[in-house]
Structures are given as C-alpha cells and as structure tokens.
Design an enzyme around this catalytic site. Structure first.
Site, PDB file in Angstrom:
ATOM      1  N   ARG A 152       0.858  -1.215   0.037  1.00 33.59           N
ATOM      2  CA  ARG A 152      -0.098  -0.047   0.045  1.00 33.59           C
ATOM      3  C   ARG A 152       0.940   1.280  -0.143  1.00 33.59           C
ATOM      4  O   ARG A 152       0.473   2.303  -0.556  1.00 33.59           O
ATOM      5  CB  ARG A 152      -0.734  -0.073   1.415  1.00 33.59           C
ATOM      6  CG  ARG A 152      -2.167   0.766   1.214  1.00 33.59           C
ATOM      7  CD  ARG A 152      -2.827   0.539   2.367  1.00 33.59           C
ATOM      8  NE  ARG A 152      -3.942  -0.335   2.544  1.00 33.59           N
ATOM      9  CZ  ARG A 152      -5.253  -0.094   2.316  1.00 33.59           C
ATOM     10  NH1 ARG A 152      -5.511   1.052   1.857  1.00 33.59           N
ATOM     11  NH2 ARG A 152      -5.959  -1.139   2.284  1.00 33.59           N
TER      12      ARG A 152
ATOM     13  N   ASP B   6       4.824 -23.629   4.176  1.00 32.54           N
ATOM     14  CA  ASP B   6       5.401 -23.956   5.652  1.00 32.54           C
ATOM     15  C   ASP B   6       6.847 -23.836   5.874  1.00 32.54           C
ATOM     16  O   ASP B   6       7.396 -24.960   5.416  1.00 32.54           O
ATOM     17  CB  ASP B   6       4.647 -25.327   6.088  1.00 32.54           C
ATOM     18  CG  ASP B   6       4.859 -25.534   7.554  1.00 32.54           C
ATOM     19  OD1 ASP B   6       5.953 -25.312   8.218  1.00 32.54           O
ATOM     20  OD2 ASP B   6       3.889 -25.849   8.390  1.00 32.54           O
ATOM     21  N   HIS B   7       7.182 -22.738   6.317  1.00 28.85           N
ATOM     22  CA  HIS B   7       8.646 -22.546   6.254  1.00 28.85           C
ATOM     23  C   HIS B   7       9.415 -23.407   6.844  1.00 28.85           C
ATOM     24  O   HIS B   7      10.568 -23.622   6.836  1.00 28.85           O
ATOM     25  CB  HIS B   7       9.109 -21.184   6.656  1.00 28.85           C
ATOM     26  CG  HIS B   7       8.993 -20.922   8.188  1.00 28.85           C
ATOM     27  ND1 HIS B   7       8.126 -20.792   9.202  1.00 28.85           N
ATOM     28  CD2 HIS B   7      10.150 -20.936   9.030  1.00 28.85           C
ATOM     29  CE1 HIS B   7       8.300 -20.523  10.322  1.00 28.85           C
ATOM     30  NE2 HIS B   7       9.574 -20.561  10.351  1.00 28.85           N
TER      31      HIS B   7
ATOM     32  N   LYS C 285      13.521 -25.868   6.090  1.00 28.88           N
ATOM     33  CA  LYS C 285      14.894 -25.981   7.175  1.00 28.88           C
ATOM     34  C   LYS C 285      15.400 -27.378   6.659  1.00 28.88           C
ATOM     35  O   LYS C 285      14.958 -28.362   6.577  1.00 28.88           O
ATOM     36  CB  LYS C 285      14.373 -26.234   8.524  1.00 28.88           C
ATOM     37  CG  LYS C 285      13.640 -24.836   9.145  1.00 28.88           C
ATOM     38  CD  LYS C 285      13.122 -24.909  10.683  1.00 28.88           C
ATOM     39  CE  LYS C 285      12.337 -23.695  11.091  1.00 28.88           C
ATOM     40  NZ  LYS C 285      13.197 -22.574  11.186  1.00 28.88           N
TER      41      LYS C 285
ATOM     42  N   HIS D  78       3.416 -26.191  11.552  1.00 29.73           N
ATOM     43  CA  HIS D  78       4.721 -26.624  11.553  1.00 29.73           C
ATOM     44  C   HIS D  78       4.873 -28.161  12.306  1.00 29.73           C
ATOM     45  O   HIS D  78       5.418 -29.089  12.000  1.00 29.73           O
ATOM     46  CB  HIS D  78       5.655 -25.762  12.417  1.00 29.73           C
ATOM     47  CG  HIS D  78       5.254 -24.324  11.916  1.00 29.73           C
ATOM     48  ND1 HIS D  78       5.418 -24.143  10.605  1.00 29.73           N
ATOM     49  CD2 HIS D  78       5.602 -23.298  12.348  1.00 29.73           C
ATOM     50  CE1 HIS D  78       5.566 -22.768  10.329  1.00 29.73           C
ATOM     51  NE2 HIS D  78       5.243 -22.198  11.572  1.00 29.73           N
TER      52      HIS D  78
HETATM   53  C1  BG6 Z   1       5.902 -18.748  12.735  1.00 25.36           C
HETATM   54  C2  BG6 Z   1       5.008 -18.577  13.845  1.00 25.36           C
HETATM   55  O1  BG6 Z   1       5.148 -19.492  11.842  1.00 25.36           O
HETATM   56  O2  BG6 Z   1       6.736 -19.571  13.053  1.00 25.36           O
HETATM   57  C3  BG6 Z   1       5.663 -17.608  15.005  1.00 25.36           C
HETATM   58  O3  BG6 Z   1       3.843 -17.626  13.596  1.00 25.36           O
HETATM   59  C4  BG6 Z   1       6.974 -18.499  15.344  1.00 25.36           C
HETATM   60  O4  BG6 Z   1       4.797 -17.489  16.300  1.00 25.36           O
HETATM   61  C5  BG6 Z   1       7.525 -18.772  13.916  1.00 25.36           C
HETATM   62  O5  BG6 Z   1       7.681 -17.395  16.328  1.00 25.36           O
HETATM   63  C6  BG6 Z   1       8.751 -19.876  14.736  1.00 25.36           C
HETATM   64  O6  BG6 Z   1       9.721 -20.112  13.450  1.00 25.36           O
HETATM   65  P1  BG6 Z   1      11.158 -20.466  13.571  1.00 25.36           P
HETATM   66  O7  BG6 Z   1      11.578 -20.770  12.153  1.00 25.36           O
HETATM   67  O8  BG6 Z   1      11.848 -19.368  14.449  1.00 25.36           O
HETATM   68  O9  BG6 Z   1      11.226 -21.425  14.541  1.00 25.36           O
END
Ligand code: BG6
Length: 479
Positions: A46, A171-172, A176, A234
């Site tokens: 924005r 899903d990050h 990893k 996660h």
């Molecule tokens: C995110 C959550 O998806 O993952 C956060 O919304 C959390 O609350 C984070 O802190 C943790 O990610 P990582 O990679 O630091 O374990």
C-alpha cells in the site's frame, strides 16, 4: 523442470516477512549466482514509494537482517527490484501493476504475504489484469485461515484462478535443512526403517520451544494462539514426516500423498489429552520478562503453550503416543524430535544387577542441528560387584559433518523452488484441510468443556499439567 520464473511479484513487499526473510533470502541466492540473470523482482504494497525508494528500503532491510558475508554484490541484487504501490481492496491499481510486471518470457511467480483478508480481492485483481495465465505460479504465506471453513474459503478463492499444480502453500519448517534431513535419515539408511513402528517404538516427542513472547504481533497472535499458530502447521508437518510410509519416489505427489494419509489418520484428541497454558511474568536467561496479559494490555484466554497427546490410527503406529508441545517464553529456543524405542524384550544383564534404558534417537532441528542416538554400554571394570551399564551418545553434529556448507535461511530453498516450479516442499490443499479438521476438533472440545489456559511462569517449561500429561504414561519430557 519446464518452469523458471523471470518475474517475481511480491505482495506485502514492505512487511515484516519481506524485510526479515524474503529480501535477505533472495539477495543471498543472488550472491551465490542462483537467480537467473534476467529475474526481475517487483514489490507491491500500500505504501507510496518509487523504485529508488523501495531499493533504499530493501538495502536497509538487508543491512539489518543479512550477514555481510552473504550479501555478495548488493547493488546487483537491488537493481533487480522495482515497486508499484497498490490498494489490493479495489481493482483500480491492478492494470498499472500488470504494466509494471510487463511480459514475462518464461514465467511469473507471485508471492502473497499479506493479511488473509486480502487474498480474495488480490486474486480477483490479478484475474482482472490478466496476471493468472498458464505461466503464473501462486505462492501463499500463512495464516491460511483460522479454521477449516475459512481455510476452504481461501483455497476456493485461489482455486478459482489457479489449479492446484500452480499453487504453492508455504510452511517454512519444510524449508529447514534439518527437517528435510528427516527424510534422508529415514529413507537413505536401512538402519531405522525396520524398527520404525509400534513393535519397536515406545513413543515420540516433538517439542518446539521458543523464548520470544508476543513480539509485535499482538492482534494476530491473540486471535490465533499456540495451537493454530504452531501445531496446525509446523508441528503437524513434522509429525507427518516422522510417521509417513516410505514414498515411492522423491516427488511432490508421492511425498504429499504419504503425508496426507498420516494427517487423516490422526485420532480425535480427548479432553484429558491436551494441556494449555499462558505465561506470566518471569525471567529468561536471567532477564525479567512481562506476562502475556501485561504485554497484551488486557486479560485474554489465548493459549501461549499447548501440549497434546496424539495418536496416528494405523497399523504402523497402533498404540504409540506422539507427545507434542510448543510454547512461547520457555527457557530455551529448541526444536527437537525424540524417538524413544522400546526396552529390549529380555535383559540378560538383569541378574547381574545392570539396569538398561531403552535406546533413544534425538533429532535436533534447531538451534543445534544434530542427531544423537543413545546406546547402552558397559562401564569399564572387572564387574566383580555386578555389571554396570550406562547410556552413551552416538552424536552427529551436522555443522561439523558438513563444514564449509552454508546454513541457509529456510526461505532461500522455498523461494528457489517456487521460482523453479517445484512443489515438493509446499503443502497441498488436502494436507492443510486435514490439519485444520484435527485442530478444529480440539478447539471444539476446549469450547465445550470451557477449558481456559493454566498459567506458567515465563522461563519455565509450561504448566505442571503438561508434565503430568506425559508422566501419567510413565513418560518424561526430554529436556
Ligand atoms: C511462525 C509463527 O510460523 O513460526 C511464530 O507464526 C513463530 O509465532 C515462528 O515464532 C517460529 O519459526 P522459527 O523458524 O523461528 O522456529
């Protein structure tokens, strides 16, 4: 692979995720020569800004969040960036955005890192501007809804413009390195698979502990809570990777087919099988921290800690509990998976006075990336007063085993896979929906029973009821 984007369009380009993860990851990939030379990155949000303003914004983010030795020629990376301001709630600005994107020669990857309420209008705008063609891939960042029905709404809106083969849900945790290594551990070694079942495994623990509190995410977190913020995505992905059957190949469909079977086999959790908590003022690493309600500025029933005893109802895992726990303001930041094997069926050392402990595999995901197997060994000596046994660790520290290899940000891998069109490490619609179904049932039970979180002191391992949840079964949380 027949898709490589030469344009990347970033929605939410001035947001927290863009500053902390996306821009640094892209710059690091560029520094390693992994982005095609003609890749252009168009940011949109924005805020009113021109290209030069966005480059300056990105420069500041990189200087803050990316170590100097990974920046390469930052000027080269910044030259890839341009910016178009946009109010995604109306169609008006999308034509100008399309003009800015121009004509990708190979493909366009779109990354939506905005509030979920903007997903639907954004998709409509993209369709309106013709940015939904066959060469477009759509990537979605969490939260993808707050329950099954809102998640289905988002999925339907996206599906109205893009087929599943072109949708990339992040899903990050799947980006990893150590999470991917779980697949290597299980399926690149003959050693574990024959024992990886109810006949030889007593239980599994998955802990995702964080020391941070609310951070600056007051509105989001208080509406979400630990169950939806961490378990729904996660932790269930970690559980699925631990519990899945061997896929027939390392391929997006094969892997995701196996994960979804596990997610669908999760047994509905009973009331006595969950514990929730909310932190109160305490101390972490010797530093005083406020309680959740103080940080929030009001009272709330949102859980910042949850422990669950889960079961996967299938042949392989019959009767094997999976203990999950996650929380904010715990004593240390650690993500690990513990596979506790069964005792030997008969100890020949018992009559010699030796006590045996069952083998244990500890998979450290972060911050330590290691795999540790505990084995029983005889304490050296003549054993004249009986045999003594002790647990000794077989320890593999990944950074030592792979010296000189970058430890990459999870988003580096995921962004590269998105640009190259590889869906293996992205979550498929049926997975997300199976995850929500299980989570919604837990929340419904909490509501029915009027369950409110127990309190715990910041810097402790959560409410004592969480310890009791495991100890009732004779299990101790690994700490
Ligand atoms: C995110 C959550 O998806 O993952 C956060 O919304 C959390 O609350 C984070 O802190 C943790 O990610 P990582 O990679 O630091 O374990």
């Amino acid at each position: 692979m027949d898709f490589t984007a030469d344009r990347l369009l970033l929605f939410g380009a001035t947001g927290d995720l863009a500053q902390r993860m996306l821009l640094p990851s892209l710059c690091a990939l560029d520094a390693d020569g992994l982005l095609r030379p003609d890749l252009e990155i168009i940011g949109t949000a924005r805020s009113d800004m021109d290209d030069a303003g966005y480059r300056q914004f990105a420069r500041e983010a990189l200087e803050k969040y990316l170590p100097a030795d990974r920046r390469g020629s930052m000027a080269n990376f910044l030259n890839r960036l341009s910016y178009q301001s946009l109010d995604a709630t109306t169609l008006d600005g999308f034509d100008a955005l399309a003009k800015k994107v121009g004509e990708p020669q190979h493909g366009l990857a779109i990354f939506l890192s905005t509030a979920p309420s903007l997903f639907e209008p954004t998709i409509k705008g993209l369709q309106h501007a013709g940015l939904d063609g066959a060469n477009v891939r759509m990537c979605l960042e969490k939260p993808l809804g707050t329950d099954l029905s809102s998640s289905c709404e988002i999925n339907d809106a996206v599906a109205s413009a893009f087929p599943e083969e072109r949708i990339f849900r992040i899903d990050h945790y799947l980006g990893k390195e150590t999470v991917q290594n779980l697949l290597a551990l299980r399926f690149a070694n003959i050693l574990f698979e024959p024992l990886w079942n109810a006949a030889h495994i007593d239980h599994v623990q998955i802990t995702v502990a964080e020391t941070v509190g609310l951070e600056s995410r007051v509105a989001y977190y208080d509406d979400s809570g630990a169950l939806r913020d961490m378990v729904q995505n996660h932790m269930l992905q970690l559980l699925a990777l631990v519990a899945m059957e061997p896929p027939s190949s390392f391929d997006a469909t094969a892997i995701r087919d196996e994960k979804v079977k596990v997610l669908r086999a999760l047994r509905e959790v009973g009331e006595a099988e969950t514990v929730t908590g909310q932190y109160r003022a305490g101390a972490i690493s010797g530093e005083a921290v406020p309680g959740y309600d103080d940080e929030l500025g009001k009272e709330s029933d949102t859980e910042t800690f949850v422990a669950i005893k889960a079961h996967v109802d299938n042949w392989r895992w019959k009767g094997v509990p999976f203990y999950l726990r996650t929380g904010k303001r715990l004593p240390e930041r650690v993500t690990e998976i513990i596979v506790q094997f069964s005792c030997v069926p008969h100890s020949i050392f018992a009559e010699k006075g030796a006590k045996l402990k069952p083998n244990k595999l500890v998979i450290g995901i972060q911050p330590k990336e290691n795999i540790r197997m505990s084995l029983m060994a005889k304490v050296p000596g003549l054993d004249r007063e009986g045999v003594r046994m002790r647990e000794v660790p077989l320890d593999i520290a990944m950074p030592d085993a792979f010296v000189g290899q970058h430890r990459r940000i999870a988003y580096e891998r995921l962004l590269l896979d998105l640009i190259e069109g590889d869906q293996t490490l992205f979550v498929r619609r049926d997975e997300v929906e199976a995850q929500w179904e299980w989570i919604d049932a837990i929340r419904a039970t909490w509501e029915e029973e009027g369950q409110t979180p127990n309190t715990y002191t910041a810097g402790s391992w959560g409410p004592s009821a969480s310890i009791a949840l495991a100890e009732r079964d004779g299990v101790t949380w690994h700490e």
